[in-house]
Design a protein around this motif. Structure first.
Motif, mmCIF file in Angstrom:
data_model
loop_
_atom_site.group_PDB
_atom_site.id
_atom_site.type_symbol
_atom_site.label_atom_id
_atom_site.label_comp_id
_atom_site.label_asym_id
_atom_site.label_seq_id
_atom_site.Cartn_x
_atom_site.Cartn_y
_atom_site.Cartn_z
ATOM 1 N N SER A 82 0.831 -1.199 0.000
ATOM 2 C CA SER A 82 0.000 0.000 0.000
ATOM 3 C C SER A 82 0.867 1.251 0.000
ATOM 4 C CB SER A 82 -0.942 0.011 1.211
ATOM 5 O OG SER A 82 -1.810 -1.107 1.194
ATOM 6 N N VAL A 83 0.256 2.367 -0.331
ATOM 7 C CA VAL A 83 0.895 3.673 -0.287
ATOM 8 C C VAL A 83 0.136 4.526 0.718
ATOM 9 C CG1 VAL A 83 1.447 5.763 -1.578
ATOM 10 C CG2 VAL A 83 1.717 3.535 -2.659
ATOM 11 N N VAL A 84 0.843 5.075 1.703
ATOM 12 C CA VAL A 84 0.213 5.848 2.762
ATOM 13 C C VAL A 84 0.758 7.270 2.735
ATOM 14 C CG1 VAL A 84 -0.236 6.011 5.239
ATOM 15 C CG2 VAL A 84 -0.019 3.755 4.151
ATOM 16 N N GLY A 85 -0.138 8.254 2.686
ATOM 17 C CA GLY A 85 0.251 9.653 2.665
ATOM 18 C C GLY A 85 0.638 10.175 4.032
ATOM 19 N N ASP A 86 0.915 11.464 4.087
ATOM 20 C CA ASP A 86 1.358 12.104 5.322
ATOM 21 C C ASP A 86 0.185 12.372 6.259
ATOM 22 O OD1 ASP A 86 3.891 12.158 4.222
ATOM 23 O OD2 ASP A 86 3.619 14.159 3.377
ATOM 24 N N GLY A 105 -4.771 8.466 1.363
ATOM 25 C CA GLY A 105 -4.429 9.871 1.214
ATOM 26 C C GLY A 105 -4.142 10.563 2.533
ATOM 27 N N MET A 106 -3.712 11.803 2.446
ATOM 28 C CA MET A 106 -3.302 12.580 3.617
ATOM 29 C C MET A 106 -4.442 12.776 4.612
ATOM 30 S SD MET A 106 -0.972 15.497 1.767
ATOM 31 C CE MET A 106 -2.305 15.888 0.648
ATOM 32 N N ARG A 107 -4.085 12.758 5.877
ATOM 33 C CA ARG A 107 -4.994 13.017 7.005
ATOM 34 C C ARG A 107 -6.130 11.999 7.107
ATOM 35 N NH1 ARG A 107 -4.744 17.996 4.415
ATOM 36 N NH2 ARG A 107 -3.338 19.540 5.319
ATOM 37 N N THR A 108 -5.947 10.833 6.550
ATOM 38 C CA THR A 108 -6.995 9.811 6.645
ATOM 39 C C THR A 108 -7.028 9.233 8.052
ATOM 40 O OG1 THR A 108 -6.821 9.209 4.313
ATOM 41 C CG2 THR A 108 -7.774 7.571 5.785
ATOM 42 N N ARG A 109 -8.233 9.100 8.596
ATOM 43 C CA ARG A 109 -8.418 8.466 9.903
ATOM 44 C C ARG A 109 -9.152 7.152 9.694
ATOM 45 N NH1 ARG A 109 -12.330 7.412 13.144
ATOM 46 N NH2 ARG A 109 -13.797 8.498 11.769
ATOM 47 N N ILE A 110 -8.570 6.064 10.172
ATOM 48 C CA ILE A 110 -9.162 4.738 10.015
ATOM 49 C C ILE A 110 -9.335 4.127 11.396
ATOM 50 C CG2 ILE A 110 -8.916 2.461 8.971
ATOM 51 C CD1 ILE A 110 -7.182 3.692 6.838
ATOM 52 N N GLY A 111 -10.558 3.700 11.704
ATOM 53 C CA GLY A 111 -10.882 3.187 13.024
ATOM 54 C C GLY A 111 -10.440 1.754 13.252
ATOM 55 N N ASP A 112 -10.573 1.306 14.489
ATOM 56 C CA ASP A 112 -10.198 -0.052 14.872
ATOM 57 C C ASP A 112 -11.047 -1.077 14.118
ATOM 58 O OD1 ASP A 112 -8.390 1.002 16.616
ATOM 59 O OD2 ASP A 112 -9.645 0.762 18.397
ATOM 60 N N GLY A 113 -10.408 -2.193 13.773
ATOM 61 C CA GLY A 113 -11.128 -3.297 13.160
ATOM 62 C C GLY A 113 -11.457 -3.119 11.698
ATOM 63 N N ALA A 114 -11.051 -2.027 11.088
ATOM 64 C CA ALA A 114 -11.355 -1.802 9.674
ATOM 65 C C ALA A 114 -10.495 -2.710 8.801
ATOM 66 C CB ALA A 114 -11.125 -0.344 9.316
ATOM 67 N N VAL A 115 -11.070 -3.125 7.671
ATOM 68 C CA VAL A 115 -10.360 -3.931 6.679
ATOM 69 C C VAL A 115 -10.565 -3.269 5.325
ATOM 70 C CG1 VAL A 115 -10.128 -6.176 5.573
ATOM 71 C CG2 VAL A 115 -10.743 -6.033 7.996
ATOM 72 N N SER A 121 -8.366 -0.331 -2.778
ATOM 73 C CA SER A 121 -9.196 0.863 -2.808
ATOM 74 C C SER A 121 -8.337 2.117 -2.848
ATOM 75 C CB SER A 121 -10.129 0.906 -1.589
ATOM 76 O OG SER A 121 -11.028 -0.195 -1.604
ATOM 77 N N VAL A 122 -8.986 3.230 -3.127
ATOM 78 C CA VAL A 122 -8.333 4.542 -3.150
ATOM 79 C C VAL A 122 -9.040 5.431 -2.140
ATOM 80 C CG1 VAL A 122 -7.702 6.545 -4.536
ATOM 81 C CG2 VAL A 122 -7.745 4.271 -5.583
ATOM 82 N N ILE A 123 -8.354 5.788 -1.062
ATOM 83 C CA ILE A 123 -8.889 6.667 -0.031
ATOM 84 C C ILE A 123 -8.171 8.007 -0.180
ATOM 85 C CG2 ILE A 123 -9.468 6.895 2.402
ATOM 86 C CD1 ILE A 123 -10.460 4.291 1.151
ATOM 87 N N MET A 124 -8.892 9.061 -0.540
ATOM 88 C CA MET A 124 -8.245 10.336 -0.851
ATOM 89 C C MET A 124 -7.874 11.149 0.373
ATOM 90 S SD MET A 124 -10.139 11.691 -4.266
ATOM 91 C CE MET A 124 -10.173 10.701 -5.765
ATOM 92 N N GLY A 125 -8.450 10.841 1.525
ATOM 93 C CA GLY A 125 -8.062 11.545 2.739
ATOM 94 C C GLY A 125 -8.969 12.709 3.078
ATOM 95 N N ALA A 126 -8.405 13.708 3.757
ATOM 96 C CA ALA A 126 -9.195 14.840 4.234
ATOM 97 C C ALA A 126 -8.385 16.119 4.126
ATOM 98 C CB ALA A 126 -9.630 14.610 5.686
#
Length: 557
Positions: A381-385, A400-410, A414-419
Motif C-alpha cells: 500500500s501507499v500511505v500519505g502524510d 491519502g493525507m490526514r486519513t483516519r481509520i478506526g479499529d477493526g477496519a479492513v 481501494s483509493v482513499i483520498m483523505g481529508a
C-alpha cells in the motif's frame, strides 16, 4: 585582452571597443556588417577563455514556454470533478494530477509555464499558486495561472483550448520564446520534453504532435495520425465518443516518397512554433475554438510541416473512473522499486512516475506530522502524510493525507483520498451531523470493510461498513434486533469470508450479539448506478463515495 585572429594580416586598433557578449550571441549579425574583404575564417576569441561555438538555438529554458490546460467543460471523471477540475484530483496519496505534467516541464528545464483554467478551477488555481511558486524562483522561472476572463472585446468565456490561447497571446508572447508546448494537465506519464524539442528543431517542423507508439483497445480521443516513414503527418482525423470517424480531417498536400505509413493515436500534446501559432489563430482560423478538431487538420491541409513524435512509455489519460482507479493501483505496483536513478532501473522505467530520484514529482509542501500507525497490518500500500491508522488491516490501497481509520477496519484494493483537515473530538459534537443520535466524524469508522472503492475527500463513513465489489445477489448478512441469533446464508459466508471471516465468525459465536452492518458492497455487481442523492455512484463496477458524503451506520450500498 581581446585578440582577433585572421587568415591574413589586418591592422586593428587596440582602442576599438567590441561588444564581446553581444558578438558571441549574435555572431551572424555582427559578421554581416564587416567589410567584404574580411575572410570567412574570421572569429573572435578571448586570450584567457577557450572558444566555444555559438549554439543554433537558445537554451530550452529561455526559448520554450509550456501552456497547461487543467480542466475541460465535459469531464469523464464525475463525481470526482463535481467541485474541482480534472487536474486538481488527488492522486497517489500526496499529489494532484497536474503535478506530473508540471514536474515534467521542470525536469525538462522548461521554466516558463502558463496554466489556463476555467471550469471548477478554484482548487486547481490555489494548488498551482502554492505548490510551484518557490520551486522555480531560483531558476528565473514561473508558473502563472491565467483564469478565464471577460473583456470589452470578448464578452464570453473560453470556448475551447484554441480560443483560450488566442485570447491569451498577449500574455504568452511577453517573453521572446520560439515554441509553445501545449499540454493537457490531467494526464499521468513521464517524458523528457527536451528530446521532443530537439526532434522538432532538427526536422524544422512547424508543428510536432506527440503520439502513442501503439494502438490501444480504448482510443484516447485526441485524434488519429497517419504518418509516413519519415514521421511526417499526412492525415489527421478525430474520433467521436461513439467510435465513429468524423468528417473532420485534413490531408497534406505534400506527397510522400513511399506508400508505406502507420496510424498512431495522438496524445493531445503539441509543440508549435510561435509564429505558426500566431498565424493559425489570428489569420487562417480566427474563429477556431479547438486545436485537435480544427487547427491541426487545417495546418496539414494548407501544407505546413507537421511531424509526429512517437512515445512508447507509460501514459494514462484518465478517460474514466476505471482508468483513474487503475492508475492509482499502478502506483502501488511500482512503489516497491528502489528509489534510485533511472539509469540503473530496468527497461520501461518510465512507468515509475513517483520514485525517480533524478526526475522527482513536485507538489505543494505541507507541514504535516508523520503518519501514526497503531498495531495495523499494512501490505502493498501507499500511505500519505499525517494519517491516523488504528488497529486495522490494509492491503493494496492508496491512503491519502490526514486519513483516519478506526479499529477493526479492513480495506483492500481501494483509493482513499483523505481529508483537508483534522477533526477533533469537540468538533465532532458541534459540526458533525447526527445520524441515529450519533455524530459521524470525517474518516472511516470502526469495523468498516471496503474493497475496490474510491472514497473522495472529507467523506464520513460510519461504523461497521462493508464495501465489497460484485458480491452475488443471493449473498446477504441478516440482522435482527428481536432474534437471539444472527442468520448467515452459506453463500454469503463463503463470499464474505474473503475479507471479513474473522468478524463474522466472532459474531456467530456470540448468540446474543446484534449485528448492525453498514455495507457498501455493490452486492448485485452493478456496473453503472447513480445514487448521488445518497452520497455515492457506481461507475464501471467501482463504488465512488462523493466528496463530503455521509454514509450512516448500518447502510447497505
Amino acid at each position: 585582452m581581446v585578440t582577433l585572429q585572421l587568415s591574413c594580416p589586418i591592422i586593428v586598433k587596440h582602442q576599438a571597443k567590441l561588444p564581446i557578449l553581444g558578438l558571441a550571441r549574435n555572431q551572424q549579425k555582427h559578421l554581416s556588417k564587416l567589410p567584404s574583404s574580411f575572410p570567412a575564417s574570421l572569429y573572435l576569441c578571448n586570450s584567457q577563455e577557450p572558444y566555444y561555438p555559438v549554439p543554433l538555438f537558445p537554451p530550452v529554458d529561455q526559448s520554450v514556454a509550456a501552456v497547461v490546460f487543467g480542466d475541460g467543460s465535459e469531464s469523464r471523471l464525475y463525481p470526482l470533478t463535481k467541485r474541482r477540475s480534472e487536474g486538481a484530483i488527488p492522486l497517489a496519496a500526496n499529489y494532484r494530477l497536474v503535478d506530473a505534467v508540471v514536474s515534467n516541464c521542470i525536469n525538462s528545464n522548461i521554466n516558463k509555464i502558463y496554466a489556463l483554467t476555467q471550469f471548477n478551477s478554484t482548487s486547481l488555481n490555489l494548488h498551482l499558486s502554492r505548490a510551484f511558486s518557490g520551486i522555480l524562483r531560483g531558476k528565473d522561472g514561473f508558473v502563472e495561472v491565467i483564469a478565464a476572463y471577460q473583456s470589452l472585446e470578448d464578452q464570453d468565456w473560453f470556448q475551447g483550448n484554441a480560443d483560450a490561447i488566442r485570447r491569451c497571446l498577449w500574455v504568452l508572447e511577453e517573453y521572446p520564446v520560439t515554441e509553445f508546448l501545449i499540454l493537457p494537465g490531467h494526464h499521468l506519464y513521464k517524458m523528457d520534453y527536451q528530446r521532443l524539442i530537439e526532434a522538432h528543431r532538427n526536422n524544422k517542423a512547424d508543428i510536432t504532435i506527440v503520439a502513442l507508439n501503439a494502438i490501444r483497445d480504448k482510443h484516447p480521443g485526441f485524434g488519429l495520425l497517419r504518418v509516413n516513414p519519415v514521421n511526417q503527418v499526412i492525415e489527421f482525423s478525430m474520433k467521436s465518443e461513439r467510435e465513429t470517424i468524423t468528417s473532420i480531417s485534413g490531408k497534406s498536400s505534400r506527397k510522400s516518397d513511399s506508400v508505406a505509413s502507420g496510424n498512431f493515436p495522438s496524445m493531445g500534446i503539441y509543440l508549435i512554433n510561435r509564429d505558426t501559432m500566431s498565424r493559425l489563430l489570428k489569420e487562417y482560423l480566427p474563429e477556431a475554438t479547438d486545436l485537435g478538431s480544427e487547427v491541426i487538420p487545417a495546418a496539414i491541409s494548407i501544407g505546413m510541416k507537421v511531424e509526429a513524435y512517437l512515445f512508447d512509455g507509460y501514459w494514462e489519460d484518465m478517460r474514466s473512473i476505471e482508468a483513474f482507479y487503475h492508475a492509482n493501483m499502478e502506483c502501488i505496483k511500482r512503489s516497491n522499486m528502489r528509489y534510485k536513478s533511472v539509469a540503473k532501473l530496468p527497461e520501461r522505467a518510465e512507468r515509475i512516475i513517483f520514485y525517480d530520484r533524478d526526475c522527482p514529482v513536485y507538489t505543494m509542501p505541507r507541514c504535516l506530522p508523520p503518519t501514526m500507525i497503531r498495531e495495523a497490518v499494512i501490505r502493498d500500500s501507499v500511505v500519505g502524510d499525517g494519517c491516523i491508522i488504528n488497529r486495522c488491516k490494509i492491503k493494496g490501497t492508496v491512503i491519502g493525507m490526514r486519513t483516519r481509520i478506526g479499529d477493526g477496519a479492513v480495506i483492500e484494493d481501494s483509493v482513499i483520498m483523505g481529508a483537508d483537515f483534522y477533526q477533533q473530538g469537540e468538533d465532532i459534537q458541534s459540526s458533525g451531523k447526527c445520524i441515529n443520535h450519533k455524530a459521524i466524524p470525517v474518516g472511516i469508522g470502526e469495523d468498516t470493510q471496503i474493497k475496490k472503492a474510491v472514497i473522495d475527500k472529507n467523506a464520513r463513513i460510519g461504523k461497521n461498513v462493508l464495501v465489497l465489489w460484485k458480491i452475488h445477489q443471493s449473498s446477504s448478512i441478516r440482522s435482527s434486533k428481536t432474534s437471539s441469533t444472527s442468520l448467515l446464508s452459506t453463500s454469503a459466508f463463503a463470499e464474505s469470508c474473503y475479507i471479513c471471516s474473522l468478524h463474522i465468525l466472532f459474531s456467530m459465536l456470540k448468540p446474543n450479539l446484534i449485528i448492525t452492518v453498514m455495507q457498501i458492497i455493490n452486492k448485485d455487481g452493478v456496473q453503472e448506478g447513480d445514487r448521488e442523492a445518497n452520497g455515492y455512484i457506481i461507475s464501471e463496477g467501482i463504488v465512488v463515495i462523493i466528496h463530503g458524503a455521509e454514509i450512516a451506520d448500518g447502510s447497505i450500498i
